[in-house]
Design a protein around this motif. Structure first.
Motif, PDB file in Angstrom:
ATOM      1  N   TRP A   1      -9.421  14.865 -33.822  1.00 27.29           N
ATOM      2  CA  TRP A   1      -8.210  15.119 -34.416  1.00 27.29           C
ATOM      3  C   TRP A   1      -7.222  15.706 -33.769  1.00 27.29           C
ATOM      4  O   TRP A   1      -7.371  16.539 -32.921  1.00 27.29           O
ATOM      5  CB  TRP A   1      -8.615  15.880 -35.714  1.00 27.29           C
ATOM      6  N   ASN A   2      -6.045  15.391 -34.064  1.00 25.61           N
ATOM      7  CA  ASN A   2      -4.805  16.189 -33.685  1.00 25.61           C
ATOM      8  C   ASN A   2      -4.566  17.540 -34.503  1.00 25.61           C
ATOM      9  O   ASN A   2      -4.825  17.368 -35.779  1.00 25.61           O
ATOM     10  CB  ASN A   2      -3.767  15.450 -33.770  1.00 25.61           C
TER      11      ASN A   2
ATOM     12  N   LYS B   1      -6.563  22.326 -25.574  1.00 23.26           N
ATOM     13  CA  LYS B   1      -5.151  22.010 -25.337  1.00 23.26           C
ATOM     14  C   LYS B   1      -4.872  20.353 -24.821  1.00 23.26           C
ATOM     15  O   LYS B   1      -5.560  19.967 -24.033  1.00 23.26           O
ATOM     16  CB  LYS B   1      -4.362  22.933 -24.583  1.00 23.26           C
ATOM     17  N   ARG B   2      -3.863  20.004 -25.391  1.00 21.72           N
ATOM     18  CA  ARG B   2      -3.878  18.553 -24.877  1.00 21.72           C
ATOM     19  C   ARG B   2      -3.607  18.420 -23.320  1.00 21.72           C
ATOM     20  O   ARG B   2      -2.607  19.403 -23.240  1.00 21.72           O
ATOM     21  CB  ARG B   2      -2.748  17.762 -25.724  1.00 21.72           C
TER      22      ARG B   2
ATOM     23  N   ASP C   1       1.698  26.809 -30.222  1.00 24.53           N
ATOM     24  CA  ASP C   1       2.235  25.448 -30.243  1.00 24.53           C
ATOM     25  C   ASP C   1       3.466  25.269 -30.172  1.00 24.53           C
ATOM     26  O   ASP C   1       3.914  25.055 -31.581  1.00 24.53           O
ATOM     27  CB  ASP C   1       1.144  24.638 -31.076  1.00 24.53           C
TER      28      ASP C   1
ATOM     29  N   LYS D   1     -12.403  18.324 -31.109  1.00 21.90           N
ATOM     30  CA  LYS D   1     -13.284  17.218 -30.718  1.00 21.90           C
ATOM     31  C   LYS D   1     -14.707  17.578 -31.278  1.00 21.90           C
ATOM     32  O   LYS D   1     -15.053  18.727 -31.227  1.00 21.90           O
ATOM     33  CB  LYS D   1     -13.603  16.999 -29.190  1.00 21.90           C
TER      34      LYS D   1
ATOM     35  N   THR E   1      -5.013  13.262 -39.803  1.00 22.99           N
ATOM     36  CA  THR E   1      -4.858  13.625 -38.312  1.00 22.99           C
ATOM     37  C   THR E   1      -5.772  13.066 -37.390  1.00 22.99           C
ATOM     38  O   THR E   1      -5.807  13.442 -36.151  1.00 22.99           O
ATOM     39  CB  THR E   1      -4.391  15.049 -38.201  1.00 22.99           C
ATOM     40  N   ARG E   2      -6.967  12.405 -37.794  1.00 19.42           N
ATOM     41  CA  ARG E   2      -7.985  11.732 -37.144  1.00 19.42           C
ATOM     42  C   ARG E   2      -7.253  10.561 -36.117  1.00 19.42           C
ATOM     43  O   ARG E   2      -6.797   9.704 -36.728  1.00 19.42           O
ATOM     44  CB  ARG E   2      -9.119  11.361 -37.731  1.00 19.42           C
ATOM     45  N   PHE E   3      -7.511  10.689 -34.896  1.00 13.75           N
ATOM     46  CA  PHE E   3      -7.065   9.363 -34.198  1.00 13.75           C
ATOM     47  C   PHE E   3      -8.335   8.801 -33.393  1.00 13.75           C
ATOM     48  O   PHE E   3      -7.864   7.859 -32.573  1.00 13.75           O
ATOM     49  CB  PHE E   3      -5.863   9.800 -33.141  1.00 13.75           C
TER      50      PHE E   3
ATOM     51  N   ILE F   1      -6.189  19.316 -29.814  1.00 11.64           N
ATOM     52  CA  ILE F   1      -7.110  18.212 -30.214  1.00 11.64           C
ATOM     53  C   ILE F   1      -8.648  18.856 -30.462  1.00 11.64           C
ATOM     54  O   ILE F   1      -9.096  20.047 -29.897  1.00 11.64           O
ATOM     55  CB  ILE F   1      -7.392  17.340 -29.190  1.00 11.64           C
TER      56      ILE F   1
ATOM     57  N   GLU G   1       0.843  19.628 -32.680  1.00  9.93           N
ATOM     58  CA  GLU G   1       1.206  18.688 -31.540  1.00  9.93           C
ATOM     59  C   GLU G   1       0.451  18.785 -30.443  1.00  9.93           C
ATOM     60  O   GLU G   1       0.360  17.744 -29.536  1.00  9.93           O
ATOM     61  CB  GLU G   1       2.711  18.977 -31.421  1.00  9.93           C
ATOM     62  N   ASN G   2      -0.142  19.767 -29.999  1.00 11.80           N
ATOM     63  CA  ASN G   2      -0.658  19.887 -28.456  1.00 11.80           C
ATOM     64  C   ASN G   2      -1.899  20.441 -28.422  1.00 11.80           C
ATOM     65  O   ASN G   2      -2.570  20.952 -27.384  1.00 11.80           O
ATOM     66  CB  ASN G   2       0.246  20.975 -27.806  1.00 11.80           C
TER      67      ASN G   2
END
Length: 342
Positions: free
Chosen positions: A82-83, A138-139, A46, A91, A70-72, A89, A86-87
């Motif tokens: 969650w994140n 990966k984002r 990352d 789920k 870090t939950r969005f 996720i 940086e890149n």
């Protein structure tokens, strides 16, 4: 009925310290500065950092933390995001016996139909102790179609719809004699096609896994549900992503022309499966999941119509009249049952 999972879905991942997360009952994710530990099941880059996923250790279980840092995203009782760095996720979705893992579906599409843009799966697993699945992705690049919608011209929107329709044609080249997922499981949810389960007795977190249908059993089910024969199903069902709403389609835009907009990813494959040919254009026409949440009436429903029309142009029939009669029959039956019970 409203029932939280235990623990609640929003507590599935715990942030214990910078770049350290406990994930369910099985795994621990952390950024490392030395070599990859021997017990790591997967590692990934990352930016300039390396992260690993490894089994939980006794010391991990006694480290306090929280699930909010870090939950969005936290959707009711059945999904949270969650994140991770940086890149990436994480789920988490509620799970029940017989349900396909979304990560398996994405990997299958990525391997068998590489022209269709999907996220990259790092790792996916099932935590049966907590009845939920975990998916590290990966984002994806680009922006959600809904977020860039106000900036797009009509021709650019039509280009996105036409490109999605072409991807749908590619997916539909894969067929099956059963209404099932790619890995042979029952379809998850799809209330618009199969009706809503009894919400008075079904916990809200529990997925609605449908039976695996043949053409004949699907015809009978839909006939009983809607009070009349459904449109012709034929001998085969066709692979389809039924949730290509404006929040699940990511695009890049480099200029004002139609050729300046490109689809970078299609996400949320948990309901992807083999469906009747006519459901492919009918689903976006009738589903609120394709509406523009940031728009007002009547613009809110523009994407529904535009995408459905693009799919019809590719030869997918849209039996809207039948569907409306079927839904009306279902409403009448529900009202009748309610009346008889009082």
């Amino acid at each position: 009925m409203f029932v939280e999972m235990e623990p609640p879905i929003g507590q599935s991942v715990t942030f214990t310290s910078p770049d350290h997360w406990t994930m369910g009952t099985l795994w621990f994710c952390e950024k490392i500065t030395d070599s990859v530990p021997l017990d790591a099941v997967v590692s990934w880059k990352d930016n300039d950092s390396t992260f690993v996923l490894r089994p939980q250790r006794e010391t991990d279980l006694h480290t306090p933390g929280d699930s909010e840092t870090t939950r969005f995203y936290d959707c009711g009782t059945s999904a949270a995001l969650w994140n991770i760095g940086e890149n990436v996720i994480c789920k988490v979705k509620s799970w029940d016996e017989g349900m396909e893992l979304e990560g398996d579906a994405i990997r299958a599409v990525r391997d068998q139909i590489p022209s269709v843009p999907v996220p990259e799966v790092i790792y996916t697993w099932l935590d049966k102790t907590w009845n939920r699945s975990f998916l590290l992705l990966k984002r994806v690049s680009g922006q959600r179609l809904e977020d860039v919608w106000p900036k797009l011209s009509t021709d650019q929107v039509l280009k996105v719809a036409a490109d999605l329709a072409e991807y749908t044609v590619t997916l539909a080249q894969f067929d099956s004699q059963k209404l099932e997922t790619l890995t042979g499981c029952g379809v998850n949810s799809e209330y618009y096609l199969f009706g809503t389960p009894d919400m008075d007795t079904t916990p809200s977190w529990k997925p609605a896994i449908r039976p695996i249908f043949t053409p004949e059993t699907a015809r009978k089910y839909l006939r009983d549900l809607g009070g009349e024969d459904p449109p012709d199903i034929g001998e085969y069902f066709y692979f389809y992503h039924p949730d290509m709403g404006p929040t699940n389609v990511f695009v890049s835009v480099s200029g004002p022309e139609p050729q300046d907009v490109h689809i970078t990813a299609i996400i949320d494959w948990e309901a992807a499966a083999y469906y009747p040919h006519w459901w492919i254009s009918l689903k976006p026409r009738v589903s609120a999941g394709f509406a523009l949440g940031s728009a007002q009436e009547p613009e809110q429903w523009e994407w529904n119509e535009i995408l459905s029309n693009a799919l019809m142009d590719e030869g997918f029939d849209c039996p809207l009249d039948w569907y409306q009669r079927s839904r009306q029959y279902q409403r009448e039956q529900c009202a009748k049952l309610e009346s008889e019970s009082t």
